[in-house]
Design an enzyme around this catalytic site. Structure first.
Site, short mmCIF file in Angstrom:
data_model
loop_
_atom_site.label_atom_id
_atom_site.label_comp_id
_atom_site.label_asym_id
_atom_site.label_seq_id
_atom_site.Cartn_x
_atom_site.Cartn_y
_atom_site.Cartn_z
N ASP A 1 2.27 11.12 2.95
CA ASP A 1 1.21 11.15 1.94
C ASP A 1 -0.15 11.46 2.52
O ASP A 1 -1.11 11.64 1.76
CB ASP A 1 1.13 9.81 1.20
CG ASP A 1 0.51 8.72 2.06
OD1 ASP A 1 -0.50 8.13 1.62
OD2 ASP A 1 1.02 8.47 3.16
N ASP B 1 7.55 8.26 5.89
CA ASP B 1 6.36 7.45 6.10
C ASP B 1 6.50 6.23 5.18
O ASP B 1 7.31 6.24 4.24
CB ASP B 1 5.11 8.27 5.75
CG ASP B 1 3.85 7.45 5.80
OD1 ASP B 1 3.59 6.81 6.83
OD2 ASP B 1 3.12 7.43 4.78
N ASP C 1 3.61 3.40 4.08
CA ASP C 1 2.52 3.07 3.15
C ASP C 1 1.97 4.35 2.50
O ASP C 1 1.60 5.30 3.19
CB ASP C 1 1.40 2.36 3.91
CG ASP C 1 0.63 1.40 3.04
OD1 ASP C 1 0.82 1.43 1.82
OD2 ASP C 1 -0.15 0.61 3.59
#
Length: 220
Positions: A164, A8, A10
């Site tokens: 995240d 991922d 950001d």
């Protein structure tokens, strides 16, 4: 078979939530929506703009234009250079030297993904960049991860996904990847509740070496 590393972007490769939150705050205040950290994490974090705007601004005349304006402002505020997540460049260098397949899998729009990768000086590491809104379904659906897995030519069980957000964790798990939660915004408990197999503070976490040893061909 060597595994693939799926990242991922950001919140995983860099932390720009503060910039996104500030842009949303400035944009939504005139529309009567106050964005504090709790609101951001519950309603915005990890989601596509289209999904958020459909829920919170259903009467918006042109939600696509609003989304474009929000992301253009994010790119304007994003500093260049920008710090990468601790330990990221070391991991990318080792993976590239070992010839491991790697890809970015993100719900960010493509101009944002390109801007962020350039800001952290990581663009040259990635030939495969999968954008959620360019897939039939974005995260939390598995489609972006399945597309990356197919593009890299690896088996789902030989992929490690770094995420995240709960939506990203759910997408990676549904695609069959080994999901590692990065604790940039959420706790170990929250990431595990979403389905993370393990969690790390960042890419310098000593636990990463133990995880990588489980997969043949990954330099620990």
């Amino acid at each position: 078979m060597s595994p693939a590393l799926l990242f991922d972007l950001d919140g995983t490769m860099l932390e720009t939530d503060a910039i996104h939150r500030a842009v949303f705050t400035d944009m939504l205040a005139p529309r009567g929506i106050a964005v504090d950290e709790a609101f951001y994490m519950e309603h915005i974090h990890g989601r596509l703009n289209a999904d958020f705007f459909a829920e919170w601004l259903p009467d918006e005349a042109d939600p696509e234009a609003l989304s474009e304006a929000k992301e253009a402002e994010f790119r304007r505020r994003l500093p260049h250079p920008f710090p990468a997540m601790a330990g990221l460049h070391d991991l990318l260098d080792r993976a590239t030297a070992a010839g491991l397949p790697i890809a970015v899998v993100t719900n960010a729009m493509r101009p944002n993904a390109e801007a962020m990768l350039r800001a952290i000086d990581a663009r040259d590491h990635f030939e495969v960049i999968v954008i959620g809104e360019e897939c039939p379904r974005a995260k939390p659906h598995p489609d972006p991860y399945l597309q990356a897995i197919e593009a890299l030519g690896v088996a789902p069980e030989q992929t490690i996904a770094f995420e995240d957000s709960p939506s990203g964790i759910r997408a990676a798990r549904a695609a069959g990847a080994f999901a590692i939660g990065i604790r940039s915004s959420l706790s170990d408990a929250a990431l595990r509740a979403a389905g993370a197999h393990r969690t790390l503070s960042d890419f310098t976490d000593p636990a990463l070496a133990d995880i990588l040893r489980r997969f043949k061909g990954v330099p620990a």
